[in-house]
Design a protein around this motif. Structure first.
Motif, PDB file in Angstrom:
ATOM      1  N   ALA A 149      23.486  35.723  37.877  1.00 33.51           N
ATOM      2  CA  ALA A 149      23.304  34.502  37.090  1.00 33.51           C
ATOM      3  C   ALA A 149      21.860  33.991  37.201  1.00 33.51           C
ATOM      4  O   ALA A 149      21.294  33.514  36.218  1.00 33.51           O
ATOM      5  CB  ALA A 149      24.292  33.433  37.555  1.00 33.51           C
TER       6      ALA A 149
ATOM      7  N   THR B 219      34.028  40.511  34.744  1.00 29.57           N
ATOM      8  CA  THR B 219      33.699  39.749  33.540  1.00 29.57           C
ATOM      9  C   THR B 219      32.407  38.958  33.755  1.00 29.57           C
ATOM     10  O   THR B 219      31.512  38.965  32.899  1.00 29.57           O
ATOM     11  CB  THR B 219      34.858  38.805  33.161  1.00 29.57           C
ATOM     12  OG1 THR B 219      36.031  39.583  32.938  1.00 29.57           O
ATOM     13  CG2 THR B 219      34.528  37.989  31.923  1.00 29.57           C
ATOM     14  N   GLY B 220      32.299  38.294  34.904  1.00 28.81           N
ATOM     15  CA  GLY B 220      31.086  37.531  35.206  1.00 28.81           C
ATOM     16  C   GLY B 220      29.844  38.399  35.258  1.00 28.81           C
ATOM     17  O   GLY B 220      28.791  38.050  34.719  1.00 28.81           O
TER      18      GLY B 220
ATOM     19  N   ILE C 277      28.099  36.677  42.410  1.00 23.62           N
ATOM     20  CA  ILE C 277      27.631  36.680  41.026  1.00 23.62           C
ATOM     21  C   ILE C 277      26.324  35.887  40.897  1.00 23.62           C
ATOM     22  O   ILE C 277      25.585  36.045  39.926  1.00 23.62           O
ATOM     23  CB  ILE C 277      28.723  36.139  40.082  1.00 23.62           C
ATOM     24  CG1 ILE C 277      29.898  37.113  40.073  1.00 23.62           C
ATOM     25  CG2 ILE C 277      28.199  35.938  38.661  1.00 23.62           C
ATOM     26  CD1 ILE C 277      31.043  36.706  39.188  1.00 23.62           C
TER      27      ILE C 277
ATOM     28  N   LEU D 211      32.637  35.042  44.049  1.00 25.86           N
ATOM     29  CA  LEU D 211      31.892  34.240  43.069  1.00 25.86           C
ATOM     30  C   LEU D 211      30.446  34.043  43.504  1.00 25.86           C
ATOM     31  O   LEU D 211      29.534  34.065  42.667  1.00 25.86           O
ATOM     32  CB  LEU D 211      32.588  32.901  42.840  1.00 25.86           C
ATOM     33  CG  LEU D 211      33.923  32.984  42.104  1.00 25.86           C
ATOM     34  CD1 LEU D 211      34.620  31.628  42.094  1.00 25.86           C
ATOM     35  CD2 LEU D 211      33.752  33.518  40.691  1.00 25.86           C
TER      36      LEU D 211
ATOM     37  N   CYS E  26      26.590  38.376  32.654  1.00 26.79           N
ATOM     38  CA  CYS E  26      25.218  38.151  33.149  1.00 26.79           C
ATOM     39  C   CYS E  26      24.271  39.294  32.800  1.00 26.79           C
ATOM     40  O   CYS E  26      23.071  39.073  32.658  1.00 26.79           O
ATOM     41  CB  CYS E  26      25.240  37.929  34.662  1.00 26.79           C
ATOM     42  SG  CYS E  26      25.942  36.343  35.155  1.00 26.79           S
TER      43      CYS E  26
END
Length: 151
Positions: free
Chosen positions: A22, A140-141, A18, A15, A145
């Motif tokens: 982001a 997916t993340g 990411i 995470l 983004c």
């Protein structure tokens, strides 16, 4: 199918991976964030630039992860695994470029293709049992983004 738990360290670090994607979106939508980032670290770390350059690096990194999975296979399967494992890095090298929209589209396609390779390695028992649960979440993340660059 995806019953095993993702180890906390893998989930947290995945995470965290990411965050650069982001941050690119944040700096596209929040001019103050873009301005401060420009002052502190320069233009490479704002807007689409950070997501595109980082995405290219991550596809190459994931080639290395798949290569590592291939070392767990028997010789014939390992050979095809080694050959397939270099595809994400080659995709990034040859396909990412030509402006932010086409680069983002190429990266999104690359990450979808990587997810297919992840599934193949996982399905052959070369990736950890929890691998696909993590990879679906992270892919997916990443795509969410990169999507604002295309729109």
């Amino acid at each position: 199918m995806f019953t095993s738990r993702v180890p906390t360290s893998a989930l947290v670090l995945g995470l965290a991976g990411i965050l650069p994607f982001a941050w690119g979106v944040v700096t596209m939508w929040v001019p103050q964030a873009a301005s401060l980032t420009m002052q502190w670290v320069g233009p490479r770390f704002i807007g689409p630039y950070v997501g595109l350059s980082y995405g290219t690096v991550i596809l190459a990194f994931m080639s290395g992860v798949l290569w590592g999975f291939s070392t767990r296979a028997e010789e014939g399967v390992a050979t095809s695994g080694y050959a397939l494992s270099v595809l994400p890095a080659l995709w990034a090298f040859f396909m990412v470029g030509g402006g932010p929209v086409s680069a983002a589209m190429a990266l999104m396609a690359g990450f979808v293709g990587l997810l297919a390779l992840d599934w193949m390695f996982w399905n052959q028992g070369l990736a950890p049992e929890w691998w696909m649960k993590l990879r679906i979440l992270l892919t997916t993340g990443v795509i969410l983004c990169l999507l604002p660059i295309v729109l």
